[in-house]
Enzyme design. Structure first.
Site, mmCIF file in Angstrom:
data_model
loop_
_atom_site.group_PDB
_atom_site.id
_atom_site.type_symbol
_atom_site.label_atom_id
_atom_site.label_comp_id
_atom_site.label_asym_id
_atom_site.label_seq_id
_atom_site.Cartn_x
_atom_site.Cartn_y
_atom_site.Cartn_z
ATOM 1 N N SER A 23 10.057 -43.758 -14.594
ATOM 2 C CA SER A 23 10.579 -44.469 -13.418
ATOM 3 C C SER A 23 9.488 -45.315 -12.766
ATOM 4 O O SER A 23 9.730 -45.990 -11.767
ATOM 5 C CB SER A 23 11.147 -43.475 -12.406
ATOM 6 N N ASN A 110 9.745 -32.509 -6.963
ATOM 7 C CA ASN A 110 11.102 -32.572 -6.414
ATOM 8 C C ASN A 110 11.114 -32.736 -4.894
ATOM 9 O O ASN A 110 11.886 -33.533 -4.356
ATOM 10 C CB ASN A 110 11.910 -31.333 -6.822
ATOM 11 N N HIS A 156 47.037 -64.378 9.212
ATOM 12 C CA HIS A 156 47.577 -64.758 7.888
ATOM 13 C C HIS A 156 47.065 -66.135 7.447
ATOM 14 O O HIS A 156 47.725 -66.831 6.679
ATOM 15 C CB HIS A 156 49.115 -64.778 7.884
ATOM 16 N N SER A 277 24.830 -80.856 -5.944
ATOM 17 C CA SER A 277 25.370 -80.638 -7.284
ATOM 18 C C SER A 277 24.560 -81.455 -8.275
ATOM 19 O O SER A 277 24.053 -82.528 -7.942
ATOM 20 C CB SER A 277 26.836 -81.065 -7.311
ATOM 21 N N LYS A 283 28.117 -83.948 -3.208
ATOM 22 C CA LYS A 283 28.325 -82.550 -2.833
ATOM 23 C C LYS A 283 27.249 -81.970 -1.912
ATOM 24 O O LYS A 283 26.074 -82.250 -2.055
ATOM 25 C CB LYS A 283 28.392 -81.671 -4.089
ATOM 26 N N ASN A 285 26.923 -78.036 -0.964
ATOM 27 C CA ASN A 285 27.587 -76.739 -1.162
ATOM 28 C C ASN A 285 26.992 -75.645 -0.276
ATOM 29 O O ASN A 285 25.772 -75.559 -0.126
ATOM 30 C CB ASN A 285 27.461 -76.313 -2.631
ATOM 31 N N GLU A 290 27.846 -68.349 0.077
ATOM 32 C CA GLU A 290 28.563 -67.846 -1.111
ATOM 33 C C GLU A 290 27.777 -66.708 -1.767
ATOM 34 O O GLU A 290 28.337 -65.709 -2.211
ATOM 35 C CB GLU A 290 28.772 -68.973 -2.123
ATOM 36 N N TYR A 317 17.450 -29.981 -8.371
ATOM 37 C CA TYR A 317 17.094 -31.283 -8.933
ATOM 38 C C TYR A 317 17.588 -31.408 -10.366
ATOM 39 O O TYR A 317 17.512 -30.475 -11.167
ATOM 40 C CB TYR A 317 15.571 -31.500 -8.891
ATOM 41 N N GLN A 322 16.994 -39.414 -10.627
ATOM 42 C CA GLN A 322 16.047 -40.536 -10.697
ATOM 43 C C GLN A 322 16.797 -41.879 -10.585
ATOM 44 O O GLN A 322 16.218 -42.887 -10.218
ATOM 45 C CB GLN A 322 15.274 -40.465 -12.019
ATOM 46 N N LYS A 325 17.250 -44.549 -7.233
ATOM 47 C CA LYS A 325 16.290 -45.454 -6.595
ATOM 48 C C LYS A 325 16.586 -46.943 -6.708
ATOM 49 O O LYS A 325 16.473 -47.685 -5.727
ATOM 50 C CB LYS A 325 14.889 -45.192 -7.141
HETATM 51 N N1 ARG Z 1 10.710 -39.533 -11.134
HETATM 52 C C1 ARG Z 1 11.475 -38.448 -10.649
HETATM 53 C C2 ARG Z 1 12.655 -38.971 -9.834
HETATM 54 O O1 ARG Z 1 12.595 -40.086 -9.424
HETATM 55 C C3 ARG Z 1 10.656 -37.579 -9.754
HETATM 56 C C4 ARG Z 1 11.064 -36.159 -9.720
HETATM 57 C C5 ARG Z 1 10.872 -35.564 -11.053
HETATM 58 N N2 ARG Z 1 11.032 -34.160 -11.060
HETATM 59 C C6 ARG Z 1 11.202 -33.478 -12.220
HETATM 60 N N3 ARG Z 1 11.315 -32.217 -12.133
HETATM 61 N N4 ARG Z 1 11.285 -34.081 -13.365
HETATM 62 O O2 ARG Z 1 13.625 -38.317 -9.620
#
Ligand code: ARG
Length: 461
Positions: A23, A110, A156, A277, A283, A285, A290, A317, A322, A325
């Site tokens: 991650s 965690n 309406h 455009s 144009k 826009n 939008e 957990y 993950q 995020k």
């Molecule tokens: N990269 C993990 C997440 O975003 C962090 C927590 C990982 N914990 C584990 N026991 N693998 O969730």
């Protein structure tokens, strides 16, 4: 490369599997929050005597070095170290030696990742509150200059009754005010510390969760360690508040887009927020409006994605989490960007007062007024509605509007009509007389503007 958790493994990891599970590509956005969390954690480990003061000093020094480097974007992360937590731990050990490995005493990734996200969202929500307020201020300023500007009000998408343009704009002010309240209220649930919950069950070390919570500026701690590491409600709530806000913006986008079309021609969006455009030279826009309308879909997507990710997860957990995020980061960027652009659009747009007002003179949006007129003179409203409906039909047949209809036609329709109807039917009079609380009457609008001024002045941020 050996893993920080590699003791129990006999095979070395495959790079392509590491890449899939990592991650670090996105959670490096949490670098400062992660270091802040660690600084508080190590201080707590010192206070409780779990680490010696020398160890705490060394680790703190190392973390501060990392923080400085992070601010200058000098830290190098690697996919092999999976996420921001393991990357920083590795960098810390590289920086200060094996004592860096003591930082993780009484803590798990965690509770660490949950802490990071609580800190992150707290900061971001505070920034968003500032931006919401700025947009409210822009709406208020634009409204102040348009109290007596008339615009057709629609239901309406058919002309219904004329309203003050200020009144129309202020409808969005109050929507945003609820958004502001929602974000603000959510801080109660964001600003709670999961730190010290450990992997799921707490820890054998005599930690002081209240102390680390206090150091991080949290209002309190999660009561239950399983809940602390499993809870993502606060992110869902953020995405939900953000979805609502984006929905509000998107509705105004739609109106701005319509109003700036040749068909309506009620406003002109400033060049800064419009584009041309590549083929049609004429144009202009309303791209930004939008785009914000479109980006609303992404934020809803993130909300649904997280709700779905969590729905079948057993405690505590799971690596699925993950996936919480990217949608959150994306929503933060989208909401902040949209609010900023929107404030600019509202501040700089040209309001074509004459066209708006002319529109209110070329429709039947004063018909209710005529029915109210008869009702005021004692005719049951239902009958008055019928009389006026017939007069509207007569006008349509003649190709004119109510103000153009000769008095003889009125007299024939009802004895109750007097010559003052021509004054009563003026759009300005129609608007001015809607003076019930929260209505579009100019007196009411002025009161609302004053009230809104007070609401802005009282905001914490
Ligand atoms: N990269 C993990 C997440 O975003 C962090 C927590 C990982 N914990 C584990 N026991 N693998 O969730």
């Amino acid at each position: 490369m050996t893993k920080l958790w590699g003791g129990r493994f006999t095979k070395t990891a495959e790079e392509w599997v590491d890449a899939f599970g990592a991650s670090i590509g996105f959670d490096q956005q949490l670098v400062e929050e992660d270091i802040q969390g660690s600084l508080a954690h190590v201080k707590m480990l010192g206070k409780t005597g779990i680490l010696t003061s020398e160890e705490v000093t060394t680790i703190t020094g190392g973390l501060e070095t990392l923080l400085e480097k992070a601010k200058k974007q000098e830290l190098e992360f690697s996919v092999q170290n999976e996420d921001i937590h393991l990357n920083l731990e590795k960098l810390l050990i590289d920086e200060i030696g094996p004592v860096g490995g003591k930082l993780h005493t009484g803590r798990s990734r965690n509770d660490q990742v949950a802490t990071d996200m609580h800190l992150y969202l707290r900061n971001q929500i505070e920034e968003i509150l500032v931006e919401v307020k700025a947009l409210q201020q822009a709406l208020l300023t634009q409204a102040k200059g348009n109290v007596e500007t008339l615009i057709p009000g629609y239901t309406h998408l058919q002309r219904a009754q004329p309203v003050s343009f200020a009144h129309h704009l202020m409808a969005y002010f109050w929507m945003l005010d609820r958004d502001y309240d929602r974000y603000q209220d959510s801080l109660k649930r964001v600003n709670v510390s999961p730190l010290g919950a450990g992997a799921l069950a707490g820890t054998t070390f005599p930690i002081d969760r209240h102390y680390s919570a206090e150091l991080l500026g949290f209002d309190g701690i999660y009561e239950n360690s399983l809940d602390a590491v499993s809870d993502r409600d606060f992110i869902i709530e953020f995405l939900s508040s953000s979805s609502m806000l984006m929905m509000h913006l998107s509705r105004l986008c739609e109106e701005l887009i319509m109003w700036s079309s040749q068909e309506f021609n009620f406003i002109e969006i400033d060049d800064t927020f419009a584009t041309g455009s590549s083929i049609m030279p004429q144009k202009k826009n309303p791209d930004m409006a939008e785009l914000i309308r479109g980006k609303t879909g992404r934020v809803y997507g993130s909300l649904f994605s997280l709700l779905t990710i969590l729905k079948g997860l057993p405690l505590a957990y799971n690596k699925d989490m993950q996936e919480d995020k990217e949608g959150m980061f994306d929503a933060v960027t989208t909401v902040k960007g949209s609010l900023k652009i929107f404030t600019g659009i509202i501040e700089t747009m040209t309001v074509k007062k004459e066209t708006m007002e002319a529109a209110t003179n070329a429709d039947f949006s004063n018909a209710t007024e005529l029915a109210d007129y008869l009702a005021n003179k004692g005719l049951p409203f239902r009958e008055a509605h019928e009389v006026v409906g017939k007069l509207v039909l007569l006008c349509i047949q003649k190709g004119i509007f109510l103000l153009d209809l000769p008095f003889s036609d009125y007299k024939q329709a009802s004895e109750l009509f007097a010559e003052d109807i021509y004054e009563v039917l003026q759009p300005k009079t129609v608007v001015a007389r809607r003076n019930s609380a929260g209505g579009t009457g100019f007196e009411q609008v002025k009161k609302a503007l004053e009230k809104a001024e007070g609401v802005i002045a009282e905001k914490r941020l």
